[in-house]
Design a protein around this motif. Structure first.
Motif, mmCIF file in Angstrom:
data_model
loop_
_atom_site.group_PDB
_atom_site.id
_atom_site.type_symbol
_atom_site.label_atom_id
_atom_site.label_comp_id
_atom_site.label_asym_id
_atom_site.label_seq_id
_atom_site.Cartn_x
_atom_site.Cartn_y
_atom_site.Cartn_z
ATOM 1 N N UNK A 57 38.389 87.533 79.814
ATOM 2 C CA UNK A 57 39.141 87.016 78.452
ATOM 3 C C UNK A 57 40.497 85.795 78.833
ATOM 4 N N UNK A 111 45.774 90.307 73.771
ATOM 5 C CA UNK A 111 44.932 89.428 73.812
ATOM 6 C C UNK A 111 42.862 90.557 74.750
ATOM 7 N N UNK A 112 42.929 91.377 75.529
ATOM 8 C CA UNK A 112 42.087 91.817 74.851
ATOM 9 C C UNK A 112 41.434 92.847 73.841
ATOM 10 N N UNK A 151 48.168 99.746 80.761
ATOM 11 C CA UNK A 151 47.240 99.957 80.367
ATOM 12 C C UNK A 151 46.697 98.732 80.831
ATOM 13 N N UNK A 152 47.270 97.914 81.264
ATOM 14 C CA UNK A 152 46.653 96.732 81.667
ATOM 15 C C UNK A 152 45.580 96.685 83.108
ATOM 16 N N UNK A 206 50.334 102.583 72.732
ATOM 17 C CA UNK A 206 52.085 101.852 73.431
ATOM 18 C C UNK A 206 52.946 102.498 72.281
ATOM 19 N N UNK A 221 45.034 99.106 84.032
ATOM 20 C CA UNK A 221 43.440 100.877 84.218
ATOM 21 C C UNK A 221 42.710 99.193 84.217
ATOM 22 N N UNK A 222 42.659 98.409 83.236
ATOM 23 C CA UNK A 222 41.667 97.244 82.814
ATOM 24 C C UNK A 222 40.803 97.331 83.790
ATOM 25 N N UNK A 225 48.673 89.332 78.208
ATOM 26 C CA UNK A 225 46.671 89.475 77.999
ATOM 27 C C UNK A 225 46.611 91.207 78.196
ATOM 28 N N UNK A 226 47.200 92.140 77.835
ATOM 29 C CA UNK A 226 46.387 93.091 77.000
ATOM 30 C C UNK A 226 46.518 92.758 75.441
ATOM 31 N N UNK A 249 46.411 102.306 71.311
ATOM 32 C CA UNK A 249 46.474 102.087 72.246
ATOM 33 C C UNK A 249 47.487 102.562 73.163
ATOM 34 N N UNK A 252 55.901 90.657 77.195
ATOM 35 C CA UNK A 252 56.112 89.854 78.532
ATOM 36 C C UNK A 252 54.349 89.274 79.084
ATOM 37 N N UNK A 253 53.994 89.184 80.180
ATOM 38 C CA UNK A 253 52.644 88.165 80.355
ATOM 39 C C UNK A 253 51.797 89.121 80.368
ATOM 40 N N UNK A 254 51.988 90.566 81.011
ATOM 41 C CA UNK A 254 50.609 91.632 80.642
ATOM 42 C C UNK A 254 51.085 92.360 79.617
ATOM 43 N N UNK A 255 51.290 92.506 78.667
ATOM 44 C CA UNK A 255 51.415 92.906 77.602
ATOM 45 C C UNK A 255 50.903 91.447 76.842
ATOM 46 N N UNK A 273 49.537 86.533 86.847
ATOM 47 C CA UNK A 273 51.073 87.226 86.598
ATOM 48 C C UNK A 273 51.309 86.984 86.972
ATOM 49 N N UNK A 288 36.359 98.345 74.549
ATOM 50 C CA UNK A 288 37.150 98.301 75.884
ATOM 51 C C UNK A 288 37.801 99.183 75.899
ATOM 52 N N UNK A 289 38.875 98.394 75.368
ATOM 53 C CA UNK A 289 40.074 98.515 75.481
ATOM 54 C C UNK A 289 40.670 100.525 75.022
ATOM 55 N N UNK A 298 41.008 103.308 77.425
ATOM 56 C CA UNK A 298 42.760 104.335 77.552
ATOM 57 C C UNK A 298 41.795 105.617 77.458
ATOM 58 N N UNK A 344 40.175 90.574 71.781
ATOM 59 C CA UNK A 344 38.395 90.166 72.354
ATOM 60 C C UNK A 344 38.238 91.433 72.902
ATOM 61 N N UNK A 345 38.031 92.673 73.332
ATOM 62 C CA UNK A 345 37.149 93.794 73.285
ATOM 63 C C UNK A 345 37.906 95.279 72.946
ATOM 64 N N UNK A 401 54.324 100.140 79.782
ATOM 65 C CA UNK A 401 52.953 101.171 78.776
ATOM 66 C C UNK A 401 52.276 100.373 79.320
ATOM 67 N N UNK A 402 52.216 98.802 78.430
ATOM 68 C CA UNK A 402 50.988 97.620 78.028
ATOM 69 C C UNK A 402 50.731 97.131 79.864
ATOM 70 N N UNK A 403 51.892 96.966 80.593
ATOM 71 C CA UNK A 403 51.449 96.726 82.340
ATOM 72 C C UNK A 403 50.282 97.869 82.714
#
Lengths: 96, 96
Positions: free
Chosen positions: B91, A79-80, B76-77, A55, B79-80, A76-77, A53, A71-74, B55, A87-88, A92, A83-84, B72-74
DNA sequence: TCAGAGTGTACGGCAATGCCGTATAGGCGG
DNA sequence: CCGCCTATACGGCATTGCCGTACACTCTGA
């Protein structure tokens, strides 16, 4: 011990909420995420998970060891990813 | 101006790479993301975008104004969100 | 039996971000 | 003219991102 006006206020607020006289404010959910579980569900080592991924391994470690909280973005990522995962991974890999 | 050993070393390294005597090291891609573009492609204001993806508005602002760069996590997010906005939104909404 | 590879825990440490708040400015409907 | 929405700009502190190093354990091949 002196009376703390702020605490008194908070206590009254809590009471009001408990009695249904007030709506609870938006609370900052501890937002726990079991990164290790998500990773293991995909049968990946920390290293391969990180690589898959894009990271940093060290960041994955920090999350799993509870030293840092995503953090929040991470969050959410994650969780994605949970779940998927495909797709992720697809997004990527496209354009990298 | 004094000679900087580090710079000399780097220069020699660059030369070696240019001449094919050395493999270029992994470079940290600047990884620029046009958050505003991604957001506008979905016809959302900063506020609604933030809300939609859970967010903080302030964070979106920082990214768009170039004051902070998404990690990085953000990254990738984002881009998703760009490629699969509905999947991400789905999700997120499930279990929140 | 032992060196080495792979995996995971633990943690020091600094730069940078996350996220909150406030001030300022232009557009728009009432 | 005022209020509302949207966006830019930035102060500021706690926290994270990410790099590096040290240890411990298990497995595998020489």
């Amino acid at each position: 011990m002196a009376i703390e006006p702020e605490l008194v206020k908070s206590a009254n607020e809590a009471l009001a909420i408990a009695e249904g006289r007030l709506e609870p404010a938006a609370v900052f959910e501890p937002a726990t995420v079991d990164v290790a579980a998500i990773r293991k569900a995909q049968n990946l080592s920390q290293g391969r998970f990180a690589e898959r991924y894009g990271l940093p391994l060290s960041t994955i470690r920090d999350w799993e060891q509870g030293r840092r909280r995503p953090d929040r973005a991470a969050h959410l990522l994650l969780r994605l990813i949970e779940a998927e995962p495909d797709v992720v991974a697809r997004i990527l890999s496209s354009s990298e």
